[in-house]
Scaffold this active site. Structure first.
Site, short mmCIF file in Angstrom:
data_model
loop_
_atom_site.label_atom_id
_atom_site.label_comp_id
_atom_site.label_asym_id
_atom_site.label_seq_id
_atom_site.Cartn_x
_atom_site.Cartn_y
_atom_site.Cartn_z
N TYR A 1 0.81 -1.22 0.00
CA TYR A 1 0.00 0.00 0.00
C TYR A 1 0.85 1.27 0.00
CZ TYR A 1 -2.79 3.76 2.02
OH TYR A 1 -3.37 4.97 2.26
N ASP B 1 -8.89 -2.47 -0.72
CA ASP B 1 -9.96 -1.53 -1.06
C ASP B 1 -9.41 -0.32 -1.81
OD1 ASP B 1 -8.93 -1.36 1.77
OD2 ASP B 1 -9.75 0.66 1.55
N LYS C 1 -11.55 -8.61 5.65
CA LYS C 1 -11.92 -7.24 6.03
C LYS C 1 -12.67 -6.61 4.87
CE LYS C 1 -11.37 -2.95 7.71
NZ LYS C 1 -10.07 -2.34 7.89
#
Lengths: 246, 517
Positions: free
Chosen positions: B261, B296, B368
């Protein structure tokens, strides 16, 4: 001419309004009455608490309805938007650029300061765009540079100078404690300090930005919710044509 | 939950095999390197803490002094200072904060340094194991009291004391997990601020004292409510391992902790991130922390329908990096999100397919699941419906960690009432359709099964391409999220060091042993 306007529930001029809020008091009859009185104090008649719930030991939530006699004169209202009702579609925009400017329009965009939310600048600039409105990268006659998030104002200016940008687009999503105002103000001050303000068309965008605020801060335009690339492109083209006098 | 998408096991195995081959060369690189924050995390585990009058944390003061000799490991010099000065840990911290230079002290007898370090490792291990045991005891005592999936909320006032009020209220309303979101500046700071903080933008600084304050407040609710409340923070950015160390010491239960990330979405140097994520994950593994990965984010920048395979590919890579750091499947909160354009016809079917596919491919992972954000507007009434559909998918497909969608997502950081409404929404949907997933079978040639198969195939093809290119070159070429990150660019590269032959880090050695690495 004045045209008096009030909220409309199911009858003209009934002034019906829906509210919801939290009070820092426990849930119970006393909290409920406090909420009702609060709504009355706002100037509503027939204040009605239709729902109350405990949020935690010391907080309670209310949904309320009320009727108001407050009104506005619709006729006296004028809004300044960056663009008029006529918007260029992507193809029209490219046609106009080719015909009137005869060169590509260079646009540099970024989310500045510590703001990490690129959703706004991406919606306007990225190829894909947003909600079926293509972004500026897809415009043949636009050379779009999206610098992404957390770009310092200085770097944004340096980059705009380097690529000979026509316009700088700044997105600010985080507005807590008015951080966006500081950031936006700093960019204009830096441009002015380097005598570059007149060189670029500078626009601000974000969910809590509007044209009025942006003009006050020294920008050429501001774009808020519901803005698509067409709005920005239309504004830039019209301003560039005006500048070029063609 | 029975398998219902008829996914071919050999294709899943193929994807895992590719992930293993993709990650292997990166792991070799990681083993040969350390970073300033790995060294600071090690110092923190040993007890280095506090700050000088300018607010520079003691671990940073130490690492800055040792800039030229970091490749030997910073701990040796700090432990040497303990031996040489005869101070205890607190006393040495104070002296360093007051200006003591430890780089100029001559080195004591190696045996004395080894002995002192072993003592520090044992002290730290007692604390971390004690935290882990306490969590396990509470979870056992209050077994069955949490929601399934766990309901996760965020607080983000900027002021830790205000956060406490909001977190308590959310926990009392039924939240199982509270995350204190960080101030937007923090991921790019190459230090962790010291002490309790009351100012932040879009969030609150992660500091060890803030961790302690929130943990204590939530523990009160745990006892009162008879339900364990998981505390979450962000082991990401330039200080991944330090945050993990602080979390291990203060009994945080979950950490946002992704292997890539920072590289892609924060422009942190890739060498730096790969090394940092490994050490942070080893600490998390040891402390019994559940990590949450950041898939996400791929969908907030790219299209959720077209780029669904990037999410699954990243899940495979995150899983591989997690195994390599000693995390067990129950600790892998692999991420994904409900981010398709709501105007797409049958978009819901694709969301359902994606969520169920993740569930079936990672059966033991507490997935998640992130709520709609990109297509949330100021229309809060529509937002409630979007969130209800998200809640529906999450319950039906047995997700593990459910981040609640806020009706005011596009407007402001949540009001107290926003969290309440989100919790009511989720509790209603999830209770009302609790066992629907067990009642339903999907058509073998239907749209949902077909979609899942297509995404799996695209994922395998994508992983094949990355395997051929190599992970680092693939990131340089922009294969992930269309973002190009050259290997010698990005923030934090100057903090990378090749380990010297005599590199010494007894905490790392201890972690390797404990985790069987």
């Amino acid at each position: 001419m004045t045209q008096i306007v009030r909220p409309y529930g199911d009858t003209l001029n009934d002034g019906a309004v829906q509210l919801s809020f939290t009070l820092p008091v426990p849930f119970g009859p006393r909290g409920r009455e406090a909420a009702r009185l609060f709504v009355e104090r706002l100037g509503f008649r027939h204040a009605e608490i239709v729902h109350a719930a405990a949020l935690s030991e010391g907080f309670s939530f209310y949904v309320a309805y009320g009727r108001t006699e407050v009104s506005v004169d619709y006729d006296a209202i004028h809004v300044e938007e960056a663009t008029g009702e006529k918007l260029y579609s992507m193809n029209e925009a490219c046609d106009v650029i080719r015909a009137r400017l005869g060169r590509k329009v260079v646009v540099v965009g970024a989310c500045t300061g510590f703001d990490a939310h690129t959703v706004g600048i991406d919606a306007i600039m990225n190829m894909k765009g947003y909600n079926h409105h293509y972004g500026l990268e897809r415009y043949h006659e636009v050379e779009a540079h999206n610098l992404g998030a957390q770009v310092p104002n200085e770097k944004l200016i340096d980059y705009a100078v380097k690529v000979k940008a026509d316009a700088i687009l700044v997105s600010q999503i985080v507005t807590q404690k008015d951080i966006h105002i500081q950031n936006l103000t700093e960019l204009i001050e830096l441009l002015e300090a380097r005598s570059l303000r007149e060189r670029f068309i500078v626009c601000a965008g974000g969910t809590r930005i509007n044209n009025k605020l942006a003009l006050e801060l020294g920008y050429d335009a501001g774009f808020g919710q519901g803005t698509y690339a067409e709005h920005v492109a239309t504004f830039l083209i019209e301003r560039l044509i005006e500048k070029a006098g063609v | 939950m029975q398998m219902r998408l008829f996914l071919p096991p050999e294709r899943i195995a193929r994807a895992r095999e590719l992930a293993t081959r993709i990650v292997a060369p990166v792991l070799e690189f990681i083993e040969a390197h350390t970073t300033v924050t790995v060294e600071r995390a090690t110092l923190r585990l040993a007890g280095a803490d506090g700050a000088d009058p300018d607010g520079v944390p003691v671990p940073n003061l130490v690492v800055d002094q040792l800039r030229e000799r970091l490749d030997e490991g910073a701990l040796k010099f700090w432990v040497n200072a303990l031996v040489r000065t005869g101070e205890d840990v607190a006393g040495l911290n104070q002296q360093i904060a007051a200006g003591l230079r430890i780089d100029s002290l001559s080195l004591a007898d190696p045996a004395a340094i080894e002995e002192k370090a072993a003592e520090l490792v044992a002290t730290c291990a007692r604390r971390v194991k004690g935290n882990r045991a306490l969590r396990e005891e509470r979870l056992a005592r209050y077994a069955g009291k949490n929601h399934a999936p766990l309901l996760y909320v965020i607080v983000a006032t900027g002021n830790i004391h205000e956060d406490v009020k909001q977190a308590r209220a959310a926990a009392e309303q039924g939240a199982d997990v509270v995350a204190v979101i960080r101030t937007t500046a923090q991921s790019l700071l190459d230090y962790v601020p010291y002490g309790a903080t009351t100012e932040g933008f879009g969030g609150t600084y992660a500091t060890q004292e803030n961790f302690r304050i929130m943990r204590a407040a939530l523990d009160e609710v745990v006892e009162r409510q008879g339900r364990y409340i998981y505390l979450t923070n962000y082991a990401s950015g330039l200080c991944m391992p330090e945050i993990a160390a602080m979390g291990a010491l203060e009994r945080l239960d979950m950490m946002l902790n992704d292997s890539m990330y920072g590289i892609l979405f924060r422009d942190i140097n890739m060498y730096r991130t790969f090394v940092d994520q490994k050490f942070s994950r080893m600490i998390n593994a040891w402390a019994g922390v559940i990590i949450n990965t950041g898939e996400d984010n791929y969908l907030t920048t790219s299209d959720a329908v077209e780029k669904a395979y990037t999410v699954l590919a990243s899940q495979f890579l995150n899983e591989r990096f997690a195994f390599a750091a000693g995390l067990e499947p129950w600790q892998m909160g692999l991420g994904h999100a409900f981010e398709m354009d709501p105007s797409i016809k049958n978009g819901f079917l694709m969301e359902l397919a994606q969520a169920l596919m993740a569930r079936e491919i990672f059966p033991e992972a507490p997935l998640k699941y992130m709520p709609p954000t990109k297509f949330m507007t100021g229309d809060i009434f529509k937002g409630v419906v979007q969130n209800a559909l998200f809640n529906f998918v999450s319950q039906m497909t047995g997700q593990g960690i459910h981040l609640l969608g806020m009706l005011t997502e596009a407007i402001h950081t949540p009001f107290m009432q926003d969290r309440y409404l989100a919790l009511e929404n989720a509790k209603y949907v999830m209770n009302n359709m609790a066992d629907l997933g067990n009642e339903v079978e999907f058509k073998r040639d239907g749209a949902i099964v077909g979609r899942a198969h297509a995404v799996l195939e695209e994922t395998v093809a994508f992983l094949e391409k990355i395997e051929k290119t190599g992970l680092m070159p693939a990131i340089e070429e922009g294969l992930f999220a269309d973002i190009k990150r050259p290997r010698d660019m990005g923030k934090g590269l100057e903090g990378l060091r090749k380990k010297a032959d005599g590199y010494w880090n007894p905490f790392e050695t201890h972690l390797h042993r404990e985790l069987g690495l």
